[in-house]
Design a protein around this motif. Structure first.
Motif, PDB file in Angstrom:
ATOM      1  N   ALA A 108     -95.463 -35.078   3.174  1.00 26.30           N
ATOM      2  CA  ALA A 108     -95.120 -34.265   1.998  1.00 26.30           C
ATOM      3  C   ALA A 108     -95.470 -34.991   0.705  1.00 26.30           C
ATOM      4  O   ALA A 108     -95.699 -34.381  -0.333  1.00 26.30           O
ATOM      5  CB  ALA A 108     -93.634 -33.918   2.017  1.00 26.30           C
ATOM      6  N   LEU A 109     -95.524 -36.324   0.750  1.00 22.08           N
ATOM      7  CA  LEU A 109     -95.810 -37.113  -0.444  1.00 22.08           C
ATOM      8  C   LEU A 109     -97.276 -37.044  -0.823  1.00 22.08           C
ATOM      9  O   LEU A 109     -97.638 -37.328  -1.952  1.00 22.08           O
ATOM     10  CB  LEU A 109     -95.396 -38.577  -0.211  1.00 22.08           C
ATOM     11  N   PHE A 110     -98.118 -36.708   0.125  1.00 17.64           N
ATOM     12  CA  PHE A 110     -99.544 -36.617  -0.195  1.00 17.64           C
ATOM     13  C   PHE A 110    -100.123 -35.348   0.415  1.00 17.64           C
ATOM     14  O   PHE A 110    -101.137 -35.353   1.075  1.00 17.64           O
ATOM     15  CB  PHE A 110    -100.302 -37.858   0.296  1.00 17.64           C
ATOM     16  N   ALA A 111     -99.420 -34.222   0.146  1.00 17.21           N
ATOM     17  CA  ALA A 111     -99.836 -32.929   0.693  1.00 17.21           C
ATOM     18  C   ALA A 111    -101.280 -32.639   0.298  1.00 17.21           C
ATOM     19  O   ALA A 111    -101.680 -32.807  -0.850  1.00 17.21           O
ATOM     20  CB  ALA A 111     -98.914 -31.825   0.185  1.00 17.21           C
ATOM     21  N   GLY A 112    -102.050 -32.200   1.255  1.00 21.72           N
ATOM     22  CA  GLY A 112    -103.458 -31.909   1.021  1.00 21.72           C
ATOM     23  C   GLY A 112    -104.349 -33.112   1.167  1.00 21.72           C
ATOM     24  O   GLY A 112    -105.566 -32.999   1.094  1.00 21.72           O
ATOM     25  N   GLY A 113    -103.769 -34.282   1.412  1.00 23.34           N
ATOM     26  CA  GLY A 113    -104.564 -35.490   1.591  1.00 23.34           C
ATOM     27  C   GLY A 113    -105.019 -35.640   3.028  1.00 23.34           C
ATOM     28  O   GLY A 113    -104.848 -34.750   3.853  1.00 23.34           O
ATOM     29  N   LYS A 114    -105.600 -36.778   3.318  1.00 23.58           N
ATOM     30  CA  LYS A 114    -106.047 -37.032   4.684  1.00 23.58           C
ATOM     31  C   LYS A 114    -105.844 -38.495   5.021  1.00 23.58           C
ATOM     32  O   LYS A 114    -105.665 -39.348   4.146  1.00 23.58           O
ATOM     33  CB  LYS A 114    -107.513 -36.644   4.849  1.00 23.58           C
ATOM     34  N   LEU A 115    -105.896 -38.763   6.290  1.00 22.88           N
ATOM     35  CA  LEU A 115    -105.627 -40.098   6.802  1.00 22.88           C
ATOM     36  C   LEU A 115    -106.857 -40.593   7.558  1.00 22.88           C
ATOM     37  O   LEU A 115    -107.437 -39.873   8.367  1.00 22.88           O
ATOM     38  CB  LEU A 115    -104.422 -40.050   7.745  1.00 22.88           C
ATOM     39  N   ARG A 116    -107.270 -41.813   7.262  1.00 19.97           N
ATOM     40  CA  ARG A 116    -108.376 -42.434   7.996  1.00 19.97           C
ATOM     41  C   ARG A 116    -107.810 -43.499   8.919  1.00 19.97           C
ATOM     42  O   ARG A 116    -107.009 -44.340   8.497  1.00 19.97           O
ATOM     43  CB  ARG A 116    -109.376 -43.068   7.038  1.00 19.97           C
ATOM     44  N   VAL A 117    -108.226 -43.455  10.175  1.00 24.14           N
ATOM     45  CA  VAL A 117    -107.736 -44.404  11.171  1.00 24.14           C
ATOM     46  C   VAL A 117    -108.917 -45.197  11.721  1.00 24.14           C
ATOM     47  O   VAL A 117    -109.877 -44.616  12.247  1.00 24.14           O
ATOM     48  CB  VAL A 117    -107.003 -43.692  12.327  1.00 24.14           C
ATOM     49  N   HIS A 118    -108.874 -46.509  11.573  1.00 21.22           N
ATOM     50  CA  HIS A 118    -109.864 -47.397  12.173  1.00 21.22           C
ATOM     51  C   HIS A 118    -109.347 -47.818  13.545  1.00 21.22           C
ATOM     52  O   HIS A 118    -108.209 -48.279  13.666  1.00 21.22           O
ATOM     53  CB  HIS A 118    -110.075 -48.637  11.295  1.00 21.22           C
ATOM     54  N   LEU A 119    -110.165 -47.650  14.569  1.00 21.96           N
ATOM     55  CA  LEU A 119    -109.732 -47.922  15.935  1.00 21.96           C
ATOM     56  C   LEU A 119    -110.760 -48.786  16.658  1.00 21.96           C
ATOM     57  O   LEU A 119    -111.946 -48.441  16.706  1.00 21.96           O
ATOM     58  CB  LEU A 119    -109.523 -46.610  16.696  1.00 21.96           C
TER      59      LEU A 119
END
Length: 220
Positions: free
Chosen positions: A115-126
């Motif tokens: 909810a703090l960054f609604a509309g954002g996205k997350l990048r995951v390095h694996l």
């Protein structure tokens, strides 16, 4: 002897290429990303990940907040859960395969801070490490007090062991493919026989029906 050593080194190079998978991907809220990893039996796998949040002000991916959590789930070829655990925004998970075949590795965010960054996205390095690549040889050398030569021999032995597991897995796949092919061929054969039997019965019924029709019309 030289040719045998060359083959072993070639296999070791292939294992070195197969043993490490590094990538990154983007996920949205409640979105799950899954990956398939083909593994021999009794093979250790370590996954290291780091998540970053998209910051609209700087338009860059920044390190996730401490409250950001990730959930990892691993299933074996029989769809049995090997690992299901929540971690922080950065961490590592480890599991060992008990059945050869395709293992499914799924990862998603389990945080409520979207909810703090609604509309954002997350990048995951694996990074996924398989087999002897999961070993920290500098730590092993310090713990067992190994010389550089002894450590290199230890690495080669681990690589040869992983090669044997890969060969066993390829034989397992070949056997499964052969069984599937034989089963398919058997089913095709029986289906052909069934079709032929139906055609013969239908032909006999038509001949009998026509004979009765001709007799009823007194044409024969």
């Amino acid at each position: 002897m030289g040719q045998s050593l060359l083959v072993t080194v070639a296999f070791a190079c292939l294992i070195a290429r197969w043993g490490v998978d590094a990538l990154y991907f983007h996920v949205g809220e409640k979105e799950k990303k899954c990956f398939i990893e083909e593994l021999p039996e009794d093979t250790m796998v370590t996954g290291k990940y780091k998540s970053q949040l998209w910051d609209k002000r700087t338009e860059k991916f920044l390190d996730s907040t401490p409250g950001m959590g990730m959930h990892v789930e691993v299933k074996d070829p029989m769809n049995k859960v090997l690992l299901s655990k929540s971690y922080g925004s950065e961490g590592a998970f480890t599991f060992t395969s008990h059945t050869p075949g395709e293992h499914q590795i799924c990862i998603h965010s389990n945080s409520t801070k979207w909810a703090l960054f609604a509309g954002g996205k997350l990048r995951v390095h694996l990074d996924i490490l398989v087999g002897e690549h999961t070993n920290d040889y500098s730590e092993i050398a310090a713990k067992d007090k190994l010389t550089e030569l002894q450590l290199r021999v230890r690495q080669l032995l681990d690589q040869v062991q992983q090669i044997q597991k890969e060969q066993d897995y390829q034989r397992y796949r070949e056997e499964r493919f052969r069984i599937t092919s034989e089963t398919t061929n058997s089913r095709v054969l029986w289906w052909s026989i069934a079709q032929t039997a139906v055609l013969v019965i239908a032909g006999m019924w038509q001949m009998r029906h026509l004979k009765g029709f001709f007799e009823a019309k007194k044409l024969v």
